[in-house]
Design a protein around this motif. Structure first.
Motif: not given
Length: 374
Positions: A1-29
């Motif tokens: 995987m190219r470095a540019e795409i690896e960086n994008l994947v890292g950014e996406i994972n950071k966003s997903l982690e923030l989204l989990k925290q904001r909605m309190d994923w463990d209790t969301a369901e």
């Protein structure tokens, strides 16, 4: 995987982690199950205001859960496709998956900003008021271009737009217009658009084809819930009725049904120009309450009444964004320094990058001066 795409994947994972925290994923369901159970209670609609609030909260949580799941799945699927393409040396598959990951990154960044819309009234509908500045026909035409831009943006978000008041220009365009925009987080997304917007172009109204600079002001304030009490002393109001301006012909308004309401202590003026004077009075009162509430909200969050007192006239020195159409193409936000040469795209409603950057700046707590220094 190219470095540019690896960086994008890292950014996406950071966003997903923030989204989990904001909605309190463990209790969301679990919270979703609670909302579903409450919504099936036959007594729920005995209190319509409470029921609407609950259903809105339920929908927002459902959208957050679905958004997180879709982003996670899209990311995993396209990483798998890239790995498969690399194994089989299929560049076409790799290119398609990389393009999809870029789209996922943009959507995850947008959802990350939306997750920060946790203000008291960020989830509410909003009023949008546009007023032409000094400059006659030029400014009136610019105000109509801004109105079109925001309506296009709202429609792209799936929001509904109702025209509340309309005051036509003498020759072209509009002197002022007010819309009510309805949809989840409508106010939260639009609140940073308040301010003065500057246009530079070769005037279509100038036979000498000279460049002109025009200004119009935009004012965004939330539609407040019925359960928020705002007391207004009737003696503080001046109510004027007048004939609404329109396209003329058989639909011309022949009665003084339009209403202009002035709150004397603050100088706030609101108006409505539907066919029913009774409806216009109610609309004006709701809009006035929303304006007063928005001022109080900013006093609490900012410690000052800057949004009301310092918005200033539509002219030099009070600008938040500049739109240059000639001699080159450039739209630049003066608070965040976000810019694009796709001015036509912006005027067609592509405003997300400007709104997201302004919201991120707002959340960071930096002032405009601090942002520019950085």
């Amino acid at each position: 995987m190219r470095a540019e795409i690896e960086n994008l994947v890292g950014e996406i994972n950071k966003s997903l982690e923030l989204l989990k925290q904001r909605m309190d994923w463990d209790t969301a369901e679990y919270r979703m199950e609670e909302f579903n159970a409450l919504s099936e209670n036959p007594d729920l609609w005995n209190d319509p205001a409470k029921a609407q609030k609950l259903m809105r909260e339920r929908q927002m949580l459902a959208d957050a859960i679905d958004g997180f799941k879709n982003l996670s799945q899209d990311l995993a699927d396209n990483i798998e496709l890239i790995e498969l393409g690399e194994m089989e040396e299929d560049q076409e598959v790799i290119d398609e998956a990389e393009a999809a990951i870029r789209k996922v990154q943009k959507e995850s960044a947008k959802q990350e900003i939306a997750a920060l819309l946790s203000g008291e009234v960020d989830g509410n509908d909003t009023f949008l008021e546009i007023n032409a500045g000094a400059g006659g026909t030029e400014s009136c035409d610019w105000a109509s271009m801004l109105a079109r831009m925001y309506v296009r943006w709202a429609e792209k978000q799936g929001y509904s737009v109702d025209e509340v008041a309309y005051n036509a220009g003498d020759e072209a365009g509009i002197k002022s217009v007010t819309y009510q925009i309805k949809g989840d987080n409508a106010y939260g997304w639009m609140k940073t658009e308040s301010g003065v917007h500057r246009l530079v172009r070769i005037s279509p109204f100038d036979s000498n084809a000279k460049r002109h600079t025009s200004f119009s002001s935009v004012w965004v304030y939330p539609v407040i819930d019925d359960n928020i009490e705002i007391e207004i002393n009737p003696s503080d109001l001046r109510v004027d009725t007048f004939r609404a301006s329109g396209a003329g012909g058989q639909h011309v308004n022949k009665t003084d049904s339009a209403v202009r309401m002035t709150h004397i202590p603050t100088g706030i003026v609101v108006q409505a120009s539907a066919k029913s004077q009774h409806q216009n009075r109610a609309t004006c009162m709701n809009a006035l309450k929303s304006r007063l509430y928005e001022i109080e909200l900013r006093k609490r969050t900012e410690g000052i009444q800057e949004a009301h007192d310092n918005k200033g006239d539509a002219g030099w020195g009070n600008q938040i964004r500049s739109y240059v159409l000639q001699p080159y193409q450039m739209v630049k936000d003066l608070r965040t320094n976000v810019e694009t040469s796709d001015s036509q795209g912006v005027l067609d409603g592509d405003l997300d990058q400007f709104m997201a950057a302004a919201l991120a700046l707002d959340v960071s707590g930096k002032t405009r001066a601090e942002a520019q220094e950085g």
